[in-house]
Design a protein around this motif. Structure first.
Motif, PDB file in Angstrom:
ATOM      1  N   GLY A 213       0.686  -1.190   0.125  1.00  0.00           N
ATOM      2  CA  GLY A 213      -0.040  -0.074   0.021  1.00  0.00           C
ATOM      3  C   GLY A 213       0.672   1.283   0.023  1.00  0.00           C
ATOM      4  N   MET A 214       2.007   1.352   0.841  1.00  0.00           N
ATOM      5  CA  MET A 214       2.839   2.386   0.762  1.00  0.00           C
ATOM      6  C   MET A 214       3.560   2.629  -0.433  1.00  0.00           C
TER       7      MET A 214
ATOM      8  N   LEU B  77       2.634   9.380  11.709  1.00  0.00           N
ATOM      9  CA  LEU B  77       2.937   7.788  10.962  1.00  0.00           C
ATOM     10  C   LEU B  77       3.275   7.109  12.301  1.00  0.00           C
ATOM     11  N   GLY B  78       2.331   6.858  13.251  1.00  0.00           N
ATOM     12  CA  GLY B  78       2.510   5.783  14.174  1.00  0.00           C
ATOM     13  C   GLY B  78       1.763   4.724  13.855  1.00  0.00           C
ATOM     14  N   LYS B  79       1.326   4.072  14.939  1.00  0.00           N
ATOM     15  CA  LYS B  79       0.591   2.566  14.385  1.00  0.00           C
ATOM     16  C   LYS B  79      -0.275   2.537  13.710  1.00  0.00           C
TER      17      LYS B  79
ATOM     18  N   LEU C  72       0.413   4.862  10.015  1.00  0.00           N
ATOM     19  CA  LEU C  72       1.199   4.176   9.154  1.00  0.00           C
ATOM     20  C   LEU C  72       0.230   3.228   8.065  1.00  0.00           C
TER      21      LEU C  72
ATOM     22  N   PHE D  76      -1.999   5.428   5.993  1.00  0.00           N
ATOM     23  CA  PHE D  76      -1.239   6.033   5.030  1.00  0.00           C
ATOM     24  C   PHE D  76      -1.294   4.845   3.867  1.00  0.00           C
ATOM     25  N   SER D  77      -0.584   3.663   4.278  1.00  0.00           N
ATOM     26  CA  SER D  77      -0.755   2.493   3.384  1.00  0.00           C
ATOM     27  C   SER D  77      -2.165   2.342   2.413  1.00  0.00           C
TER      28      SER D  77
ATOM     29  N   ARG E  32      -2.851   5.542   0.339  1.00  0.00           N
ATOM     30  CA  ARG E  32      -1.977   5.585  -0.901  1.00  0.00           C
ATOM     31  C   ARG E  32      -2.246   4.571  -1.966  1.00  0.00           C
ATOM     32  N   ALA E  33      -2.930   3.239  -1.347  1.00  0.00           N
ATOM     33  CA  ALA E  33      -3.351   2.535  -2.457  1.00  0.00           C
ATOM     34  C   ALA E  33      -4.643   2.922  -2.940  1.00  0.00           C
TER      35      ALA E  33
ATOM     36  N   LEU F 124      11.221   7.854  10.281  1.00  0.00           N
ATOM     37  CA  LEU F 124      10.351   7.407   9.284  1.00  0.00           C
ATOM     38  C   LEU F 124      10.426   8.170   8.236  1.00  0.00           C
TER      39      LEU F 124
ATOM     40  N   LEU G 250      11.024   6.827   4.597  1.00  0.00           N
ATOM     41  CA  LEU G 250       9.918   6.642   3.750  1.00  0.00           C
ATOM     42  C   LEU G 250      10.399   7.616   2.256  1.00  0.00           C
TER      43      LEU G 250
ATOM     44  N   LEU H  97      -5.871  -4.282   4.154  1.00  0.00           N
ATOM     45  CA  LEU H  97      -4.617  -4.513   5.112  1.00  0.00           C
ATOM     46  C   LEU H  97      -5.040  -5.047   6.216  1.00  0.00           C
TER      47      LEU H  97
ATOM     48  N   ALA I 116       3.878   5.340  20.176  1.00  0.00           N
ATOM     49  CA  ALA I 116       3.461   4.313  19.348  1.00  0.00           C
ATOM     50  C   ALA I 116       2.443   4.546  18.323  1.00  0.00           C
TER      51      ALA I 116
END
Lengths: 294, 366
Positions: free
Chosen positions: A160-161, B12-14, B17, B20-21, B24-25, B40, B44, B294, B366
């Motif tokens: 995804g990233m 962009l913690g637990k 992140l 974000f994934s 972005r997808a 990070l 990145l 995810l 975290a």
């Protein structure tokens, strides 16, 4: 790869259907001996590949297999790494960088570099990934591990990233250091295949949900079927019964008709269910072990 | 409809992140990242081709022409970061719990609504198929008059002393009540609205020095009594487990992330396709596959709901708007007030002001 692989979810309280059932299973398999009894049944029925997470308790299974080479002569492990909860909990405990440091071997250099909070150059990411793979592989020393997988939470987080280079790093290290085939577990198979090909990884081993009702097949059932028909990959189907939503015979005969599906991975806790799945796979897909091997 | 929206994921913690994934997808998102930690940001930006990463939130807002932000920073920071975005007419998705003071939450809801911006909070359980199904059955009157409700959450978050995470600091918006109990409480708000009375609240510290690790409380929603039982120091659960049980004059209704179980004494006319006795529906039939998976359909689907609302210029979220999250913040405040009145609270030390004011880097969080 063998046609039929044995999974480990049932041993560690993972059940996608019911929390109650998951708890009952984790009670039953609290003792490693109880896991070995089920693995023994599977092994004696001709299912010799155990596809397992790098869970702490798997190391006990590794010890048993290592200690009895006569009994487990053909026993094969497919390690799946990392065990995500271990890292997630460490992130809660130590923060992101702390978690990585926590799992590093205690030999000074890496720890010092990280704890300094210094920005890491891309070269170092490669180094970190390699060390983490080696740490996870420690428990399998001396055992047969011809395919090594990246777990789906990590695969899909990176996918995804767009952290696509990580797949190549994993691929190269698994090939070079372990002489093994890298595999990728994902819930987004069509999207992953595009990225792996773009990274120059050809004919990859990809394990994903493949089932008749399209359960957890992100991108859609149709797209999966098209990829299987038209592209080059070694697909492993998991969740073929969709957590029990599809009757066994219907599920396996449907998979048997698909092109490009090399293997099925399944979990079971009883001899009856193990034999039932093995017989269905034999009927619809041929012998459960790869040809030419004992 | 706008094909792609420009969206920044901040923190962009637990949670951040994985947001974000997923963002972005998303085929309709052009994604930027923002985080204050050097580690990070560097990893990145060096490894993801074409990714813009900002270290400073102010600069991000100034320099990028954003349609939307996803705020996943520690809870204490939500207020100012959300306000700054709204004032620039940027749509906002914010992690839960929303605000540490419900009056702030109300003010942000007012602001977002006045400007016609999509505003949403990450109470992802409202996107879980089994809980959606539970709500449908409840509204159809399946179990008659509801007489008894239990809302529970258990999991293995804090299992030992001396942790440095912000989640363990009350002043940062940490603690079991804010971080964990907020989820079942938010579901109770969804099902029954605002609590009219709160009693018997007990917040206990088990391992944390600054904050609570377990919550017990009795909430009255008009005529419906509910008990809240939450503990995040329970290692017998592999991960967070949230469950709601309701008993009514015509049966019993239970849901967790995997399944929804209904027991009917009689089949009401409003329900077709059900039988007397048990009917169980599983996640396999209650769930729609998202574009990208995810960690659970609900996480993907809530972000998709947000992105689609922004694209369509709908001006409001389909679920979990600030107003509804403010109600949960207010319910949390009622539990805190009730707990403060109890005898055992008088004996416990209050969080010190020094802690509340201490400047924290985003590094160890975290």
């Amino acid at each position: 790869m063998d046609r039929l692989l044995f999974g480990d979810n049932q041993f560690f309280g993972i059940n996608h259907m019911s929390e109650e059932k998951a708890r009952a299973q984790s009670m039953r398999f609290q003792d490693t001996q109880a896991i070995m009894e089920v693995l023994d049944i599977a092994y004696d029925e001709g299912i010799r590949t155990f596809m397992c997470t790098t869970h702490d308790r798997v190391s006990q299974i590794c010890d048993v297999v290592r200690a009895n080479p006569g009994r487990y002569r053909d026993f094969i492990f497919y390690p799946c790494m990392p065990y995500a909860h271990k890292y997630a909990n460490a992130v809660t405990d130590h923060g992101m960088v702390g978690a990585v440091t926590h799992f590093m071997p205690d030999d000074g250099l890496m720890k010092t570099m990280l704890s300094g909070g210094k920005a890491l150059a891309s070269k170092d990411v490669e180094g970190i990934v390699k060390i983490l793979i080696d740490v996870e592989m420690k428990m399998f020393a001396g055992l047969d591990t011809p395919v090594i997988f990246l777990q789906n939470v990590f695969t899909d987080l990176l996918l995804g990233m767009g952290f696509n280079r990580a797949f190549r790093i994993f691929h190269d290290h698994v090939r070079q250091k372990y002489g093994a085939e890298p595999g990728y577990i994902t819930m987004n198979m069509p999207m992953l295949l595009d990225v792996l090909e773009e990274q120059g990884i050809e004919n990859p081993v990809i394990c994903s949900n493949i089932n008749k009702i399209g359960f957890r097949m992100a991108g859609g059932l149709e797209r999966y079927l098209e990829v299987l028909r038209t592209r080059k990959l070694q697909a492993i189907a998991m969740s073929v019964y969709a957590s029990g939503a599809i009757p066994a015979e219907e599920a396996i005969s449907w998979i048997g008709d698909l092109p490009n599906v090399q293997s099925i991975v399944f979990g079971a806790s009883s001899g009856g269910n193990i034999r039932n799945t093995r017989d269905l796979v034999q009927t619809h897909m041929g012998p459960v072990t790869a040809p030419g091997v004992a | 409809m706008q094909d792609k929206i420009k969206i920044a994921v901040v923190g962009l913690g637990k949670m951040g992140l994985s947001h974000f994934s997923m963002v972005r997808a998303h085929p309709n998102a052009e994604t930027i990242a923002c985080d204050a930690t050097g580690f990070l940001v560097d990893v990145l930006s060096k490894n993801i081709p074409g990714l813009t990463v900002h270290r400073k939130y102010d600069r991000l807002l100034e320099t990028e022409d954003l349609d939307a932000v996803v705020i996943a920073t520690p809870s204490r920071m939500h207020d100012t970061m959300v306000r700054a975005a709204l004032e620039r007419d940027i749509h906002v998705f914010c992690e839960k719990p929303f605000c540490l003071d419900w009056r702030t939450a109300e003010a942000l809801a007012d602001l977002a609504e006045a400007r016609g911006l999509v505003n949403q909070v990450g109470y992802h359980y409202r996107y879980v198929g089994a809980f959606q199904h539970m709500k449908k059955l409840l509204e159809a009157g399946a179990i008659g008059r509801v007489t008894h409700v239990q809302a529970e959450a258990y999991g293995p978050v804090v299992l030992r002393e001396n942790k440095k995470s912000w989640r363990n600091q009350k002043s940062e918006g940490g603690g079991c009540l804010y971080d964990y109990a907020a989820h079942p409480l938010n579901l109770l708000n969804w099902f029954f609205g605002a609590p009219t009375e709160v009693s018997g609240s007990v917040l206990s510290s088990i391992f944390s020095r600054d904050t609570d690790d377990a919550v017990l409380s009795t909430l009255q929603f008009g005529a419906v009594p509910a008990q809240l039982s939450v503990n995040w120091s329970d290692e017998s659960h592999r991960k967070m487990s949230t469950k709601i049980t309701m008993i009514g004059t015509n049966g019993r209704l239970y849901a967790d992330r995997q399944e929804c179980q209904l027991f009917l004494r009689e089949v009401p006319e409003t329900l077709s396709g059900y039988e007397k006795g048990w009917t169980v529906k599983y996640t396999t039939e209650l769930t729609e596959d998202p574009w990208f998976y995810l960690r659970g359909e609900e996480y993907s689907n809530q972000l998709d709901g947000f992105i689609q609302a922004v694209r369509a210029k709908r001006g409001a979220a389909e679920e979990n708007d600030f107003r509804s999250a403010a109600l949960t913040d207010k319910s949390i405040a009622m539990i805190l007030e009730d707990n403060a009145r109890s005898p055992q609270a008088a004996a416990a030390p209050a969080p010190s002001p020094a802690q509340a004011g201490r400047k924290r880097s985003w590094f160890g969080r975290a």
